[in-house]
Design an enzyme around this catalytic site. Structure first.
Site, short mmCIF file in Angstrom:
data_model
loop_
_atom_site.label_atom_id
_atom_site.label_comp_id
_atom_site.label_asym_id
_atom_site.label_seq_id
_atom_site.Cartn_x
_atom_site.Cartn_y
_atom_site.Cartn_z
N GLU A 155 13.56 -4.02 34.99
CA GLU A 155 15.04 -4.87 34.92
C GLU A 155 15.36 -5.53 36.08
O GLU A 155 15.98 -6.81 35.76
CB GLU A 155 15.75 -3.45 34.64
CG GLU A 155 15.63 -2.84 33.33
CD GLU A 155 16.65 -1.60 33.20
OE1 GLU A 155 16.70 -1.03 32.05
OE2 GLU A 155 16.89 -0.93 34.31
N GLN A 182 19.10 12.01 31.27
CA GLN A 182 19.31 13.15 30.42
C GLN A 182 19.01 14.42 30.72
O GLN A 182 19.65 15.45 30.50
CB GLN A 182 18.82 12.59 29.02
CG GLN A 182 19.57 11.65 28.13
CD GLN A 182 20.96 12.26 27.57
OE1 GLN A 182 20.91 13.30 27.43
NE2 GLN A 182 21.88 11.54 27.85
#
Length: 429
Positions: free
Chosen positions: A146, A296
């Site tokens: 990214e 998560q």
């Protein structure tokens, strides 16, 4: 709630702070604001230095002052730190990307490199321009991919027409990793697609390459065959490797728990420490089989620990094992390009990018932050501008200055009464 910072950081978007898309406040709202409506919650500033499991106390330091707190139940979620794989001196010239400070320093280094290249070219020192316009990202996981993608977008779209003596689009962006694939955890198909997309963006993807030395002007890399190469680059970003918080060693020594190779503590199936059902370790500092080191895992672990504490308070049976639900993995490559994997489902390109936007927007805390993020994304992705491009010299130098001055500087400064005269400089006798 006891933490060494006063904000709650949404770490997956740190690279967008570093490249000028988002402001730090959007992804790091104050913890007090987040918990303002929860009247039974207190927010305290302090870096935990000692945990005493037998006495059930936690000692934390804040601005030179130590305070000890007692507990009935304890959830340790101190996260992970950047790892330079035993070469911590690399950090001086290749900062990691784990904190707001890291992101702001990198923003100063990235935009500063273009500014200094313009100055060098304007004054005829063209030999410096190539080094200043070479950016190296170490680590081809989601963070590295990214970051490399946004550096390409920044140089080719945002800054393309703003300079008179250099061509920002000629910037050289190199993505390095010792592994054989980018995004190795996504599988070979998505890894290959990502590598091709990065190459189309003009990014040099160099795999099977290990960094063996880093200095102010570049780095030395080593290939699998043992050959070494020097890369001249002023700006380096370290996005490879994490290590568990040092607290894990204390917890392991007192509870008898084992540590894995990354320094994470091996917890019981219900996320508690051996012999201490009142202490939970969650997130990046806990080693739980089948649970990756992603947000998560920490979110679901936190809910499980809170549920166990509530069951104990209600007099119900506890000790139920933690069950992790894999919601998949995703990473952006550039504007309109992303990859997503959930079970057998694999998405690439524009659909994956839209899914990435939606998921990350959902998990940003606070409606105001969500609206601000959406507006910044519109400006950056639909247009070509970036609204958070203000940089200062202090952003780049503050971390190194504090490291050079050392802990004694902080302690001495805090001991001085208000209005006291500065200390006389030391002299050699």
């Amino acid at each position: 709630m006891l933490a060494r910072t006063s904000h709650h950081l949404f770490q997956p978007l740190l690279y967008q702070v570093a490249t000028g898309i988002l402001s730090e406040g959007v992804i790091a709202p104050t913890t007090r604001d987040v918990l303002a409506e929860q009247r039974n919650a207190s927010v305290l500033l302090g870096e935990v230095t000692t945990v005493d499991l037998e006495a059930r106390t936690v000692t934390a330091s804040a601005i030179g002052q130590q305070t000890t707190y007692s507990y009935d139940s304890l959830i340790v979620a101190a996260g992970a730190d950047q790892s330079w794989f035993g070469n911590d001196h690399f950090a001086e010239f290749a900062p990691g990307m784990k904190t707001i400070d890291d992101a702001l320093e990198l923003r100063g280094r990235i935009y500063g490199a273009f500014e200094m290249a313009e100055v060098a070219a304007a004054s005829g020192r063209h030999d410096l321009v190539e080094r200043l316009l070479t950016f190296v990202v170490v680590g081809a996981g989601p963070t590295g991919v990214e970051m490399a993608g946004q550096l390409a977008e920044l140089s080719k779209r945002t800054l393309a027409k703003e300079f008179r003596h250099i061509d920002p689009s000629s910037a050289r962006i190199i993505l390095l990793d010792a592994a054989d694939e980018v995004l190795a955890s996504f599988g070979s198909t998505l890894a290959g697609r990502t590598a091709r997309d990065l190459t189309r963006l003009g990014i040099e993807v160099r795999l099977g390459t290990k960094v063996v030395d880093v200095d102010a002007e570049g780095l030395t890399v080593e290939s699998r065959d043992g050959s070494q190469e020097r890369i001249e680059a002023t700006t380096k970003v370290w996005a490879a490797g994490v290590q568990a918080n040092p607290l894990t060693r204390q917890l392991a020594e007192q509870s008898g728990a084992e540590l894995d190779r990354a320094g994470r503590i091996k917890v019981n199936p219900d996320l508690t420490l051996p012999g201490h059902p009142e202490v939970f370790a969650i997130g990046d500092l806990a080693a739980v089989e089948g649970v990756p080191g992603v947000a998560q895992g920490a979110i679901q672990g936190g809910k499980h620990a809170a549920g166990q504490i509530l069951r104990r308070l209600r007099g119900e049976e506890t000790g139920q094992p933690f069950s992790y639900f894999d919601k998949g993995s995703m990473a952006t490559i550039s504007r309109f390009r992303a990859v997503m994997k959930r079970g057998r489902l694999e998405l690439t390109g524009y659909p994956a990018w839209v899914a990435w936007l939606a998921v990350h927007l959902f998990y940003i805390i606070g409606f105001k932050s969500q609206v601000q993020t959406l507006m910044h994304w519109a400006v950056s992705f639909v247009g070509r501008d970036r609204s958070e491009r203000t940089v200062t010299e202090q952003q780049v130098l503050a971390r190194l200055a504090l490291e050079y001055l050392g802990e004694d500087f902080l302690r001495t400064s805090l001991r001085k009464p208000p209005g006291a005269a500065p200390s006389a400089p030391a002299t050699d006798s």
